[in-house]
Design an enzyme around this catalytic site. Structure first.
Site, PDB file in Angstrom:
ATOM      1  N   ARG A   4      91.471 -51.778   3.145  1.00 30.88           N
ATOM      2  CA  ARG A   4      90.075 -52.076   3.461  1.00 30.88           C
ATOM      3  C   ARG A   4      89.196 -51.148   2.638  1.00 30.88           C
ATOM      4  NH1 ARG A   4      92.921 -51.849   8.365  1.00 30.88           N
ATOM      5  NH2 ARG A   4      92.976 -53.830   9.525  1.00 30.88           N
ATOM      6  N   LYS A  32      91.620 -49.222  10.671  1.00 34.18           N
ATOM      7  CA  LYS A  32      90.824 -49.881  11.699  1.00 34.18           C
ATOM      8  C   LYS A  32      91.416 -49.581  13.075  1.00 34.18           C
ATOM      9  CE  LYS A  32      88.680 -54.333  12.693  1.00 34.18           C
ATOM     10  NZ  LYS A  32      88.568 -55.751  12.272  1.00 34.18           N
ATOM     11  N   HIS A  81      86.557 -56.601   0.007  1.00 36.81           N
ATOM     12  CA  HIS A  81      87.507 -57.228   0.924  1.00 36.81           C
ATOM     13  C   HIS A  81      88.180 -58.437   0.287  1.00 36.81           C
ATOM     14  CE1 HIS A  81      88.801 -56.356   4.967  1.00 36.81           C
ATOM     15  NE2 HIS A  81      88.893 -57.645   5.234  1.00 36.81           N
ATOM     16  N   ARG A 140      91.479 -57.387  -0.933  1.00 41.17           N
ATOM     17  CA  ARG A 140      92.469 -57.294   0.150  1.00 41.17           C
ATOM     18  C   ARG A 140      92.971 -58.683   0.522  1.00 41.17           C
ATOM     19  NH1 ARG A 140      94.099 -54.339   4.873  1.00 41.17           N
ATOM     20  NH2 ARG A 140      93.769 -55.464   6.824  1.00 41.17           N
ATOM     21  N   HIS A 169      97.496 -55.073  10.444  1.00 44.14           N
ATOM     22  CA  HIS A 169      96.986 -55.999  11.450  1.00 44.14           C
ATOM     23  C   HIS A 169      97.689 -55.770  12.781  1.00 44.14           C
ATOM     24  CE1 HIS A 169      95.355 -59.283   8.492  1.00 44.14           C
ATOM     25  NE2 HIS A 169      94.501 -58.302   8.708  1.00 44.14           N
ATOM     26  N   TYR A 191      96.162 -66.342   6.269  1.00 33.63           N
ATOM     27  CA  TYR A 191      96.381 -66.460   4.826  1.00 33.63           C
ATOM     28  C   TYR A 191      97.287 -67.628   4.463  1.00 33.63           C
ATOM     29  CZ  TYR A 191      94.106 -61.955   4.701  1.00 33.63           C
ATOM     30  OH  TYR A 191      93.181 -60.959   4.844  1.00 33.63           O
TER      31      TYR A 191
END
Length: 302
Positions: free
Chosen positions: A141, A166, A237, A240, A263, A272
């Site tokens: 990120r 995150k 982003h 990424r 994640h 994705y």
């Protein structure tokens, strides 16, 4: 950094909320955003937020919707207020009055490998190329790229240590041999320029004591995209997203990609699969498998 919620509340609740967020390892940006949202709710309420009722929260959400606030922003408000009511003032009964808004997720913008190569090649200096290469080559990120320190590069184990991703989670990201070569070249150049301080930031800002800002990284991507004549709307982003999509198209297991991206939920990574066009093109249609049977039957019928 942030003003008290209102003059009526003083600083007590604000300081308590800051302490609660620090204990849980929230990033500075998340802390800033949560405080701003609680301040907005306090302004709507006109009194101390710890005196709010369920009807107050309902009215606040209705006002947000009528003002045209996008669903993702409304959900960010829900997250901040739930934290305040559940953790800071121990009123989970109120947090249950806050409703998240469902909305269709848009597909992420993804660059082709050729477009990524053109974008990286169009950067104006080795520092910028190295920073964007980390975003793409390790799937980080933008805030994670900005927060990297020289010591986070583990060349022995070929890993990049992401100390606070995150949600305050730690993880190891991949470090490719080509990326390591580029980072070493940048380290030498940064030392020559006198901006690479011992134990300091991998990508220092204009003041080497501070890291490069996420806003500056955004401008770097936009400028490189213009120079590379890429018409898609790109951001850090996007690199990424492209990292994850290209790995998926190359046959990497989706659960491995989930770990690399950091994640918490597989559902976020599974998005994705909807943009991995090369994967779709390699699948054999069941129609092709029965085509010969159809042909044989047609000849017999003829």
């Amino acid at each position: 950094m942030n003003k008290p919620f209102t003059a009526a509340t003083g600083t007590g609740l604000r300081q308590r909320m800051i302490a609660d967020m620090k204990v849980r390892g929230f990033s500075a940006k998340t802390q800033h955003d949560y405080l701003r949202i609680v301040a907005r709710f306090t302004a709507f309420l006109g009194r101390s937020p710890d005196s709010a009722t369920g009807e107050d929260l309902r009215g606040f959400q209705i006002a947000q919707r009528e003002a045209g606030m996008p669903a993702p922003a409304m959900n960010s408000h829900v997250a901040a207020l739930r934290f305040f009511f559940t953790t800071t003032i121990d009123r989970p009964d109120l947090s249950r009055k806050l409703l998240r808004v469902s909305y269709p997720r848009t597909l992420p913008m993804v660059l082709s490998p050729d477009e990524v190569a053109r974008l990286l090649g169009a950067t104006s200096c080795i520092k910028h190329r190295a920073a964007l290469s980390v975003a793409y080559g390790a799937g980080l990120r933008v805030a994670e790229v900005a927060a990297l320190k020289v010591g986070d590069i583990d060349s022995e184990r070929m890993l990049i240590r992401v100390e606070r991703g995150k949600g305050g989670r730690y993880r190891n990201a991949m470090l490719s041999p080509d990326l390591l070569v580029l980072l070493r070249a940048w380290w030498k150049e940064g030392r020559r320029q006198g901006v690479m301080l011992p134990g300091g930031w991998l990508f220092p800002g204009q003041n080497p004591v501070r890291p490069i800002s996420t806003r500056q990284l955004g401008r770097i991507v936009e400028e490189a995209a213009r120079a590379a004549e890429i018409t898609k709307r790109v951001s850090p982003h996007t690199l990424r997203h492209s990292f994850a999509t290209h790995l998926l198209e190359d046959g990497v297991d989706i659960r491995v990609i989930q770990v690399l991206l950091g994640h918490a939920k597989l559902d976020n990574t599974a998005l994705y699969t909807r943009v991995a066009t090369r994967t779709v093109r390699t699948v054999t249609s069941p129609l092709d498998k029965i085509a010969s049977l159809i042909s044989d039957k047609a000849q017999l019928d003829g």
